[in-house]
Design an enzyme around this catalytic site. Structure first.
Site, PDB file in Angstrom:
ATOM      1  N   ILE A 115     -60.687  73.113  -4.724  1.00 11.31           N
ATOM      2  CA  ILE A 115     -58.726  72.927  -5.402  1.00 11.31           C
ATOM      3  C   ILE A 115     -58.714  71.859  -4.322  1.00 11.31           C
ATOM      4  O   ILE A 115     -58.777  71.949  -2.815  1.00 11.31           O
ATOM      5  CB  ILE A 115     -58.376  73.802  -5.740  1.00 11.31           C
ATOM      6  CG1 ILE A 115     -56.381  73.136  -5.803  1.00 11.31           C
ATOM      7  CG2 ILE A 115     -58.649  74.381  -4.477  1.00 11.31           C
ATOM      8  CD1 ILE A 115     -55.886  74.366  -6.897  1.00 11.31           C
ATOM      9  N   CYS A 116     -57.901  70.751  -4.221  1.00  8.60           N
ATOM     10  CA  CYS A 116     -57.023  70.001  -3.545  1.00  8.60           C
ATOM     11  C   CYS A 116     -58.200  69.593  -2.538  1.00  8.60           C
ATOM     12  O   CYS A 116     -58.721  68.532  -2.872  1.00  8.60           O
ATOM     13  CB  CYS A 116     -55.939  71.118  -2.286  1.00  8.60           C
ATOM     14  SG  CYS A 116     -54.438  70.587  -1.539  1.00  8.60           S
ATOM     15  N   GLY A 117     -57.771  69.570  -1.452  1.00 11.51           N
ATOM     16  CA  GLY A 117     -58.525  68.565   0.204  1.00 11.51           C
ATOM     17  C   GLY A 117     -59.622  69.022   0.174  1.00 11.51           C
ATOM     18  O   GLY A 117     -60.910  68.317   0.406  1.00 11.51           O
TER      19      GLY A 117
END
Length: 241
Positions: free
Chosen positions: A138-140
């Site tokens: 998730i995300c970065g």
């Protein structure tokens, strides 16, 4: 409704759902968890780890009887999350083998965007996928997988297509999907604003809840849909949530 929820317990399922309130979320999932069985889920932890992105995922996995273990670059070196919480990893990344795990979760962190310090976690994700063990990012963390070349052959999402397009070595533009969260085989990805959708995909991949319960969980926790509550209550009484 709140008083009723305090008197009962509910589990969760794959789906993107936002809880009406923290109190509701807690009271909706307070039933006793089954005894942990099978291989644990491994949660990668490192400095600047974004605490909130995996809260739904790990809490409800635990309530459904799965073990969650933390893995860091070094088992004896505590890390500090973005929220200032200190975590002592259960084991070192080098000691983690895909055959000993049911899933590797990679969370967002500022460090994914400031250098290659977290590259070993992306390399470990490659090992997992090669062994047929799922990875959820998730995300970065999706940027780390992009740099590792792991998104090129899988449908995936992230914060934005442009975010991944700037990652060195990324060649997966044609497989980018504008969606809250995406599952393609053993790879799950989500953007930074979709922790509930991320949890839903993890629950679905691990078969934590049946489709009806999963849908109700998502509607409750993502959409604050009160009509989902009776479904979860009935599932809890059956031991399915």
């Amino acid at each position: 409704m709140e008083e009723a929820m305090k008197m009962t317990t509910t589990g969760t399922t794959t789906g993107t759902t936002t809880t009406p309130s923290d109190a509701t979320a807690t009271s909706a999932t307070t039933s006793a968890a089954p005894a942990p069985t099978g291989r644990p889920v491994h949660l990668a932890v490192y400095d600047t780890y974004a605490d909130w992105e995996t809260g739904h995922t790990t809490a409800h996995l635990t309530r459904r009887g799965l073990r969650v273990r933390t893995v860091g670059l070094a088992a004896g070196a505590p890390v500090t999350t973005m929220g200032g919480v200190r975590i002592q990893p259960d084991l070192a990344l080098a000691d983690l083998s895909p055959e000993d795990s049911s899933l590797l979760i990679l969370t967002g962190a500022s460090l994914w965007d400031s250098g290659d310090e977290l590259a070993p976690f992306a390399a470990k994700a490659r090992e997992f996928l090669a062994a047929g063990v799922p990875v959820a990012a998730i995300c970065g963390a999706t940027a780390g997988l992009a740099r590792e070349g792991l998104l090129d052959a899988h449908a995936h999402t992230s914060a934005a297509a442009a975010y991944l397009a700037h990652q060195p070595g990324y060649a997966g533009t044609g497989r980018y999907v504008e969606a809250d969260a995406v599952t393609d085989g053993d790879l799950i990805t989500a953007g930074p604003t979709e922790p509930v959708a991320f949890a839903r995909e993890v629950f679905a991949r691990l078969d934590v809840y049946g489709p009806e319960v999963l849908d109700a969980w998502y509607r409750l926790f993502h959409d604050s849909d009160a009509s989902a509550f009776p479904v979860l209550m009935a599932a809890a009484e059956r031991g399915d949530a």
